[in-house]
Design a protein around this motif. Structure first.
Motif, mmCIF file in Angstrom:
data_model
loop_
_atom_site.group_PDB
_atom_site.id
_atom_site.type_symbol
_atom_site.label_atom_id
_atom_site.label_comp_id
_atom_site.label_asym_id
_atom_site.label_seq_id
_atom_site.Cartn_x
_atom_site.Cartn_y
_atom_site.Cartn_z
ATOM 1 N N TYR A 634 39.518 47.452 56.956
ATOM 2 C CA TYR A 634 38.338 46.911 56.185
ATOM 3 C C TYR A 634 38.908 46.117 54.627
ATOM 4 C CZ TYR A 634 35.665 49.123 59.539
ATOM 5 O OH TYR A 634 35.117 49.409 60.824
ATOM 6 N N ARG A 635 38.402 45.044 54.354
ATOM 7 C CA ARG A 635 38.885 44.552 53.182
ATOM 8 C C ARG A 635 37.967 43.899 52.354
ATOM 9 N NH1 ARG A 635 40.444 39.838 54.863
ATOM 10 N NH2 ARG A 635 42.371 39.404 54.085
ATOM 11 N N LEU A 636 38.402 44.196 50.916
ATOM 12 C CA LEU A 636 37.524 43.759 49.934
ATOM 13 C C LEU A 636 38.378 43.052 48.839
ATOM 14 C CD1 LEU A 636 36.632 47.158 50.377
ATOM 15 C CD2 LEU A 636 34.856 45.987 49.485
ATOM 16 N N ARG A 637 37.912 42.201 48.322
ATOM 17 C CA ARG A 637 38.714 41.294 47.270
ATOM 18 C C ARG A 637 38.084 41.080 45.805
ATOM 19 N NH1 ARG A 637 41.706 37.072 50.353
ATOM 20 N NH2 ARG A 637 41.973 36.027 48.386
ATOM 21 N N PHE A 638 39.135 40.991 45.036
ATOM 22 C CA PHE A 638 38.731 40.801 43.628
ATOM 23 C C PHE A 638 39.438 39.369 43.453
ATOM 24 C CE2 PHE A 638 38.884 45.280 43.390
ATOM 25 C CZ PHE A 638 37.755 45.458 42.552
ATOM 26 N N LEU A 639 38.845 38.569 42.408
ATOM 27 C CA LEU A 639 39.440 37.352 42.140
ATOM 28 C C LEU A 639 39.584 37.110 40.573
ATOM 29 C CD1 LEU A 639 40.642 34.567 43.532
ATOM 30 C CD2 LEU A 639 38.474 33.457 42.846
ATOM 31 N N VAL A 640 41.082 37.037 40.140
ATOM 32 C CA VAL A 640 41.031 37.006 38.866
ATOM 33 C C VAL A 640 41.126 35.638 38.573
ATOM 34 C CG1 VAL A 640 42.643 37.578 36.836
ATOM 35 C CG2 VAL A 640 42.363 39.158 38.842
ATOM 36 N N VAL A 641 40.498 35.110 37.604
ATOM 37 C CA VAL A 641 40.275 33.552 36.882
ATOM 38 C C VAL A 641 40.935 33.748 35.384
ATOM 39 C CG1 VAL A 641 38.999 31.481 36.851
ATOM 40 C CG2 VAL A 641 38.435 33.485 38.428
ATOM 41 N N ALA A 642 41.869 33.032 35.487
ATOM 42 C CA ALA A 642 42.534 33.196 33.951
ATOM 43 C C ALA A 642 42.985 31.685 33.399
ATOM 44 C CB ALA A 642 43.733 34.027 34.014
ATOM 45 N N PRO A 643 43.489 31.545 32.272
ATOM 46 C CA PRO A 643 43.958 30.544 31.480
ATOM 47 C C PRO A 643 45.284 30.019 32.352
ATOM 48 C CG PRO A 643 43.116 31.580 29.941
ATOM 49 C CD PRO A 643 42.894 32.492 31.417
ATOM 50 N N LYS A 644 45.808 28.772 32.231
ATOM 51 C CA LYS A 644 47.103 28.378 32.884
ATOM 52 C C LYS A 644 48.141 29.345 32.424
ATOM 53 C CE LYS A 644 49.635 24.692 34.881
ATOM 54 N NZ LYS A 644 49.714 24.747 36.259
ATOM 55 N N SER A 645 48.065 29.784 31.265
ATOM 56 C CA SER A 645 49.383 30.306 30.227
ATOM 57 C C SER A 645 49.276 31.680 30.601
ATOM 58 C CB SER A 645 49.378 29.827 28.967
ATOM 59 O OG SER A 645 47.981 30.379 28.396
ATOM 60 N N THR A 646 48.421 32.336 31.386
ATOM 61 C CA THR A 646 48.633 33.872 31.585
ATOM 62 C C THR A 646 49.724 34.393 32.315
ATOM 63 O OG1 THR A 646 45.956 33.380 31.755
ATOM 64 C CG2 THR A 646 46.966 35.696 32.335
ATOM 65 N N ASP A 647 50.325 35.627 31.699
ATOM 66 C CA ASP A 647 51.169 36.177 32.577
ATOM 67 C C ASP A 647 50.282 37.243 33.576
ATOM 68 O OD1 ASP A 647 52.864 37.813 33.675
ATOM 69 O OD2 ASP A 647 53.789 38.619 31.555
ATOM 70 N N MET A 648 50.186 36.703 34.859
ATOM 71 C CA MET A 648 49.275 37.329 35.915
ATOM 72 C C MET A 648 49.845 38.853 35.915
ATOM 73 S SD MET A 648 46.572 36.364 36.757
ATOM 74 C CE MET A 648 45.697 34.895 37.358
ATOM 75 N N HIS A 649 51.106 38.792 35.950
ATOM 76 C CA HIS A 649 51.741 40.411 36.069
ATOM 77 C C HIS A 649 51.379 41.491 35.026
ATOM 78 C CE1 HIS A 649 54.876 43.249 36.009
ATOM 79 N NE2 HIS A 649 55.213 43.006 37.234
ATOM 80 N N ALA A 650 51.197 40.605 33.977
ATOM 81 C CA ALA A 650 50.902 41.734 32.838
ATOM 82 C C ALA A 650 49.310 41.954 32.860
ATOM 83 C CB ALA A 650 50.976 40.903 31.484
#
Ligand code: ADP
Ligand code: ZN
Length: 677
Positions: A634-650
């Motif tokens: 079973y699968r659920l999703r989140f979507l992170v929407v961020a400015p281009k310069s964002t460090d996604m890892h952080a």
């Protein structure tokens, strides 16, 4: 003697940190007596009770444990060249960028070495296996081609420099990058040519062989371990000069990598999406750029329809944009005709309009070849029972079963389930006559075409054909040789094949790709249709492309009909910019996946409760994934929407790491997602 002879002083033990190719993030300290530099050395260590091969990642330890608690390195593999700094830093940075475990990333770099103490990899003193056997052939470049090749050759040995090699199908991109590759090899450098799907690259391999006079080294994960070990040895000792590989070739320990080429760089097959604990999701093209930067070498991204991401990088001056115009004497671009399906009369259960039928007939009359494009495998995407309305669904996935008439089976295209057609409806026991196949797939189009043109020679080429590579090769060769009148196929056909007799392309359902909420649906449809059009009329006769659409006024269809790439791109870029979507913003998907359902939902809920609050960053979800159930998960999703310069890892890693989850549920992070299923 008065004194005992002093025993030799015990060698001081020093600590190094070792990365092991396991699903763990970070390195582990081990002790060693050796005073030799060990950085990058392949070593055998025992880890969690098992002996395995790892790589020395740091010269010093990092843990605070006393020596007594640490283990000693069991063996240093002195005969295998150490992993170079550039590769180690590629792996470290790629793990960070993709929010992946370092050990999983390392696995990609030691694909057949993870078995302990595999010294069979040590370089052999044998002659290079790919010694020239053929006479190389090449064309005299046009002034344009020459200028592009020259610019890129000048960048060899000069550090990192990315190029976008951009030109219509047939403009000579392959000729040009071969020229650069040759110059690199003459300098003693290894060249990596990355292709989206190796199974479809046979024509390119053949061409490379003819061009350079030796057989390139192939790298792909479906080769036997023995073959891969052989290839890896040649890669490690430098005797492999040109390596043609799928994305997994990106992280190999090349002896002297000097150039990376990414062919068809826009292709979404470069994105690795695998599931499972060890899988790392990454984009082959982007990791190629990272590797080139770390290696301080040039990289060439080649395409007739570059990705928006790549074009924006070129516009911003990050990539050197080289454009090839069409060659003189080359067949003119095909004309594109939109067939307005609102006006065409289709018989029930038929998909080829009278106009398209006529065009196919015209081509047959002239002895020319046609291609019909239908991007769906099998016969029909859905089977239902007329008596009770029962629809055949996959028990493991949120998906209908696809009817494959040739095999008399129903298959799930997501999990691979394959079941014979039932003798009667499982729900109301009605006769098989009550079962109706709804909608078309390639097999059904073939049936229709056979009815329309009983004596034409037909073939179907789809994902099913790749199950039998020999047969696929034979089909492609027959099609290239003009022994087939009408080729019917899926997007497999859009890539790389050259059919000299092909003049007419029919797109059965051009609207299909535009459905669904994918941000790249328009871009992908445009690329696909454009590449298909590029297959037509490559030699004497001018090609014609007929596009069946219910939306002939759609800007994308209009741009396609006018071969107006710039116009299409402008519209698409404005749309993305307004929505702050890539390449103007960044996305990251977080996918909770597992069973039982309640546990998966629980983990998603816990993630929801702890969503980080970061200025400018929006986190949407959790929403059930479009494929809510996949292979029983079973699968659920989140979507992170961020400015281009964002460090996604952080943003994402600490959030996901802080949420506990049972073993049966995983939290997967997909940076720069390409698929939203
Ligand atoms: P692309 O990679 O842009 O699709 P190719 O390099 O495959 O283009 O070129 C298309 C065809 O034209 C190939 O058969 C190639 O051999 C031929 N070709 C390209 N450049 C030249 C040239 N300068 N002289 C002769 N033939 C050429
Ligand atoms: Zn399934």
């Amino acid at each position: 003697m008065l004194f005992d002879e002093p025993s030799p002083p015990a060698l001081p033990l020093r600590r190094v940190s070792v990365c092991v190719p396991l699903h763990v993030d970070g390195c582990f300290d081990y002790l060693t007596e050796t005073t030799e530099p060990l950085l990058g050395r392949y070593v055998t260590v025992s880890f969690a009770g098992q002996k395995m091969m790892g790589v020395v990642w740091g010269d010093e330890g990092t843990s605070t444990l006393p020596n007594a608690k640490l283990k000693t390195i069991a063996e240093v593999h002195w005969l295998v060249p150490p992993m170079q700094e550039a590769l180690r830093s590629t792996i470290t940075k790629a793990a960070h960028y993709n929010c992946a475990a370092l050990g999983n990333m390392l696995r990609l770099a030691m694909p057949v070495m993870e078995k302990a103490a595999d010294t069979r990899l040590k370089p052999r003193k044998t002659a290079p296996t790919d010694a020239p056997a053929l006479v190389p052939t090449h064309h005299t470049l046009t002034p344009d081609q020459h200028a592009a090749a020259h610019t890129m050759q000048a960048a060899l040995l000069q550090g990192f420099q990315p190029f976008l090699l951009d030109g219509e199908t047939g403009a000579g991109k392959t000729e040009v990058f071969f020229e650069v590759a040759e110059a690199a090899m003459r300098e003693g450098l290894q060249v990596l040519l990355l292709v989206p799907e190796i199974a479809l690259s046979v024509p390119l391999l053949k061409r490379a062989e003819a061009r350079f006079g030796f057989t390139p080294t192939l790298w792909h994960s479906s080769e036997t371990p023995a073959k891969r070990r052989e290839a890896l040895r040649a890669i490690l000792n430098g005797s492999a000069r040109l390596i043609i590989g799928a994305r997994s070739a990106l992280f190999l320990p090349y002896a002297s990598l000097g150039l990376i080429i990414v062919d068809e760089e826009h292709d979404s097959a470069f994105k690795q999406e695998g599931t499972g604990m060890y899988s790392v999701m990454y984009h082959g093209r982007d990791m190629g750029v990272l590797r080139a930067r770390e290696e301080r070498i040039p990289i060439i991204l080649s395409s007739a329809t570059p990705a928006l991401e790549t074009l924006v990088n070129a516009d911003r001056g990050k990539y050197h944009h080289l454009k090839l115009t069409r060659r003189e004497g080359q067949a003119a671009l095909p004309t594109v005709h939109l067939l307005d399906m609102r006006r065409e009369k289709l018989a029930r259960q038929h998909w080829i309009s009278p106009t398209l039928q006529q065009r196919l007939q015209d081509a047959l009359n002239r002895g020319e070849q046609s291609l019909l494009f239908m991007n769906r495998r099998g016969y029909a995407p859905l089977v239902l029972c007329r008596a009770c309305g029962h629809r055949y669904e996959c028990p493991n996935c949120t998906a209908w079963l696809v009817f494959h008439a040739s095999k008399r089976r129903m298959q799930c295209h997501h999990c691979g389930l394959s079941v014979p057609m039932p003798p009667h409806c499982p729900s109301c026991q009605a006769d098989p006559e009550q079962l109706v196949a709804c909608g078309p797939g390639v097999e059904r189009i073939e049936e229709e075409v056979r009815g329309l043109f009983p004596i034409a020679r037909l073939c179907v080429i789809s994902g099913d054909s790749t199950e039998d590579p020999k047969r696929l090769k034979a089909l492609l060769e027959a099609a290239s040789a003009g022994e087939i009148d009408i080729i019917i196929g899926t997007q497999l056909l859009a890539k790389g094949h050259h059919f000299p007799k092909l003049t007419t392309v029919g797109v059965v359902d051009a609207d299909a790709g535009l459905q669904g909420g994918d941000i790249r649906a328009g871009e992908r449809t445009y690329q696909l249709l454009h590449q298909l059009a590029g297959r037509a009329g490559r030699e004497e006769a001018r090609g014609r492309v007929f596009v069946q659409t219910y939306q002939p006024d759609h800007p994308l269809m209009q741009a396609l009909a006018a071969w107006d790439r710039e116009g299409f791109l402008r519209l698409e870029m404005e749309k993305r910019q307004r929505a702050a979507m890539p390449p103007y913003g960044r996305l990251c998907a977080v996918i909770v996946e597992g069973e039982p359902e309640e546990k998966a939902v629980e983990v998603a809920r816990a993630l929801s409760m702890s969503v980080p609050n970061i200025q400018g960053v929006q986190i949407l979800g959790a929403a059930p994934a479009p494929l809510y159930k996949l292979r029983g998960q079973y699968r659920l999703r989140f979507l992170v929407v961020a400015p281009k310069s964002t460090d996604m890892h952080a943003v994402v890693k600490p959030w996901c790491d802080a949420v506990p989850h049972p073993k049966s549920v995983s939290i997967r992070i997909d940076v720069d997602p390409v698929s939203f299923l």
